[in-house]
Motif scaffolding. Structure first.
Motif, PDB file in Angstrom:
ATOM      1  N   LEU A 121       0.817  -1.205   0.000  1.00 55.00           N
ATOM      2  CA  LEU A 121       0.000   0.000   0.000  1.00 55.00           C
ATOM      3  C   LEU A 121       0.855   1.261   0.000  1.00 55.00           C
ATOM      4  CD1 LEU A 121      -2.638  -1.183   2.623  1.00 55.00           C
ATOM      5  CD2 LEU A 121      -2.729  -1.394   0.129  1.00 55.00           C
ATOM      6  N   LYS A 122       1.878   1.246   0.812  1.00 52.57           N
ATOM      7  CA  LYS A 122       2.860   2.328   0.851  1.00 52.57           C
ATOM      8  C   LYS A 122       4.083   1.778   1.563  1.00 52.57           C
ATOM      9  CE  LYS A 122       0.837   4.359   5.040  1.00 52.57           C
ATOM     10  NZ  LYS A 122       0.303   5.616   5.653  1.00 52.57           N
ATOM     11  N   ASP A 123       5.093   2.584   1.705  1.00 55.96           N
ATOM     12  CA  ASP A 123       6.336   2.117   2.313  1.00 55.96           C
ATOM     13  C   ASP A 123       6.073   1.606   3.731  1.00 55.96           C
ATOM     14  OD1 ASP A 123       9.086   1.634   2.486  1.00 55.96           O
ATOM     15  OD2 ASP A 123       9.422   3.552   3.487  1.00 55.96           O
ATOM     16  N   GLY A 124       6.401   0.339   3.953  1.00 60.49           N
ATOM     17  CA  GLY A 124       6.239  -0.239   5.279  1.00 60.49           C
ATOM     18  C   GLY A 124       4.843  -0.689   5.622  1.00 60.49           C
ATOM     19  N   VAL A 125       3.915  -0.639   4.681  1.00 58.75           N
ATOM     20  CA  VAL A 125       2.533  -1.065   4.927  1.00 58.75           C
ATOM     21  C   VAL A 125       2.063  -1.919   3.755  1.00 58.75           C
ATOM     22  CG1 VAL A 125       0.160  -0.347   5.380  1.00 58.75           C
ATOM     23  CG2 VAL A 125       2.054   1.055   6.201  1.00 58.75           C
ATOM     24  N   ALA A 126       1.409  -3.042   4.061  1.00 57.17           N
ATOM     25  CA  ALA A 126       0.909  -3.923   3.007  1.00 57.17           C
ATOM     26  C   ALA A 126      -0.403  -4.561   3.446  1.00 57.17           C
ATOM     27  CB  ALA A 126       1.930  -5.011   2.683  1.00 57.17           C
ATOM     28  N   ALA A 127      -1.130  -5.108   2.481  1.00 55.38           N
ATOM     29  CA  ALA A 127      -2.347  -5.870   2.754  1.00 55.38           C
ATOM     30  C   ALA A 127      -2.087  -7.329   2.406  1.00 55.38           C
ATOM     31  CB  ALA A 127      -3.514  -5.334   1.938  1.00 55.38           C
ATOM     32  N   VAL A 128      -2.528  -8.213   3.277  1.00 58.75           N
ATOM     33  CA  VAL A 128      -2.433  -9.655   3.028  1.00 58.75           C
ATOM     34  C   VAL A 128      -3.835 -10.228   3.101  1.00 58.75           C
ATOM     35  CG1 VAL A 128      -1.439 -11.850   3.735  1.00 58.75           C
ATOM     36  CG2 VAL A 128      -0.147  -9.738   4.096  1.00 58.75           C
ATOM     37  N   SER A 129      -4.268 -10.882   2.044  1.00 62.54           N
ATOM     38  CA  SER A 129      -5.582 -11.516   2.033  1.00 62.54           C
ATOM     39  C   SER A 129      -5.428 -12.995   1.719  1.00 62.54           C
ATOM     40  CB  SER A 129      -6.496 -10.854   0.996  1.00 62.54           C
ATOM     41  OG  SER A 129      -5.990 -11.030  -0.307  1.00 62.54           O
ATOM     42  N   TYR A 130      -6.381 -13.775   2.209  1.00 64.54           N
ATOM     43  CA  TYR A 130      -6.341 -15.217   1.960  1.00 64.54           C
ATOM     44  C   TYR A 130      -7.682 -15.842   2.310  1.00 64.54           C
ATOM     45  CZ  TYR A 130      -5.370 -15.141   7.016  1.00 64.54           C
ATOM     46  OH  TYR A 130      -5.418 -14.881   8.368  1.00 64.54           O
ATOM     47  N   CYS A 131      -7.871 -17.049   1.834  1.00 64.79           N
ATOM     48  CA  CYS A 131      -9.035 -17.854   2.195  1.00 64.79           C
ATOM     49  C   CYS A 131      -8.631 -18.860   3.271  1.00 64.79           C
ATOM     50  CB  CYS A 131      -9.581 -18.593   0.982  1.00 64.79           C
ATOM     51  SG  CYS A 131     -10.405 -17.534  -0.225  1.00 64.79           S
ATOM     52  N   LYS A 132      -9.612 -19.223   4.067  1.00 71.18           N
ATOM     53  CA  LYS A 132      -9.368 -20.104   5.214  1.00 71.18           C
ATOM     54  C   LYS A 132     -10.399 -21.230   5.204  1.00 71.18           C
ATOM     55  CE  LYS A 132      -9.287 -19.589  10.283  1.00 71.18           C
ATOM     56  NZ  LYS A 132      -9.449 -18.582  11.357  1.00 71.18           N
ATOM     57  N   ASP A 133      -9.919 -22.456   5.255  1.00 71.52           N
ATOM     58  CA  ASP A 133     -10.772 -23.646   5.227  1.00 71.52           C
ATOM     59  C   ASP A 133     -10.646 -24.379   6.552  1.00 71.52           C
ATOM     60  OD1 ASP A 133     -11.969 -26.111   4.857  1.00 71.52           O
ATOM     61  OD2 ASP A 133     -10.664 -26.741   3.212  1.00 71.52           O
ATOM     62  N   GLY A 134     -11.713 -24.347   7.342  1.00 68.57           N
ATOM     63  CA  GLY A 134     -11.707 -25.009   8.645  1.00 68.57           C
ATOM     64  C   GLY A 134     -12.536 -26.268   8.696  1.00 68.57           C
TER      65      GLY A 134
END
Length: 220
Positions: free
Chosen positions: A152-165
């Protein structure tokens, strides 16, 4: 009501004094061969052993140890981009530290505070408290897939994922009894979106978390 891990959504609400982030877990549980899921025995990364690391970045990281019968499987491996790989690695460590806090009995879990901060730490505490209030933990395997990193900017990011329980089962903390009668449902899947920020030590800490259960993005 028995709940799987995906059903206890991590909502960032005001709960600064919720818990001291101590564990709610009980004794170890055994996982049957039938609990195995796609990716558990492949090249995908599975956690379930101590993860204190002599990392290349020189960071002195706390140990994370999941109990027997509890496993996180992270699909996708490395991206080939060292920066993204570093973000994903710390995201995995945060997830491991969160599941450790739910499933391992201890007075304190330093890894959780090491890999989460701000609203992300509050969300983690609320997630843990959801199990504590029900006097539950769980055994089994959680699968994480479609993992994406966006800077997103220096030192900041987004992490997305799916989760199967779907391959997890509630465990009663008092009796140690595991309920394997629960049938899989769409609610066992969740789409998780996190924001991570790099701290002064070079650790990508989870700073905020949103989770959507039964997301069409993740449900087969």
């Amino acid at each position: 009501m028995n709940r799987r891990p995906t059903l206890l959504a991590a909502a960032a609400m005001a709960a600064a004094a919720v818990v001291s982030l101590s564990a709610c877990g009980g004794s170890d549980g055994a996982s049957k061969d039938s609990d195995k899921i796609a990716g558990a025995d492949s090249g995908d990364k599975a956690s379930g052993s101590p993860s204190a690391e002599a990392s290349d970045d020189g960071v002195d990281r706390p140990e994370i140890r999941l109990p027997k019968g509890v496993k996180n499987v992270f699909e996708g491996g490395t991206t080939g981009d060292p920066k993204k790989d570093a973000v994903l690695a710390d995201n995995e460590r945060w997830v491991d530290s969160l599941i450790e806090a739910v499933t391992v009995q201890a007075k304190d879990h330093p890894a959780l505070k090491f890999y989460a901060a701000g609203d992300g730490l509050i969300s983690s505490a609320e997630y843990i408290q959801g199990f504590q209030e029900k006097k539950k933990t769980f055994v089994g395997t959680i699968r994480y897939y479609d993992r994406q990193v966006t800077f997103l900017k220096d030192g900041v990011a987004a992490v997305s994922y799916c989760k199967d329980g779907t391959k997890t089962y509630p465990k009663d903390l008092k009796t140690g009894v595991v309920d394997r009668s629960i049938e899989p449902s769409a609610s066992d899947y969740a789409f998780v979106n996190t924001r991570v920020k790099k701290n002064g030590k070079g650790v990508w800490q989870t700073d905020s978390v949103t989770s959507t259960t039964a997301s069409k993005k993740c449900t087969p």
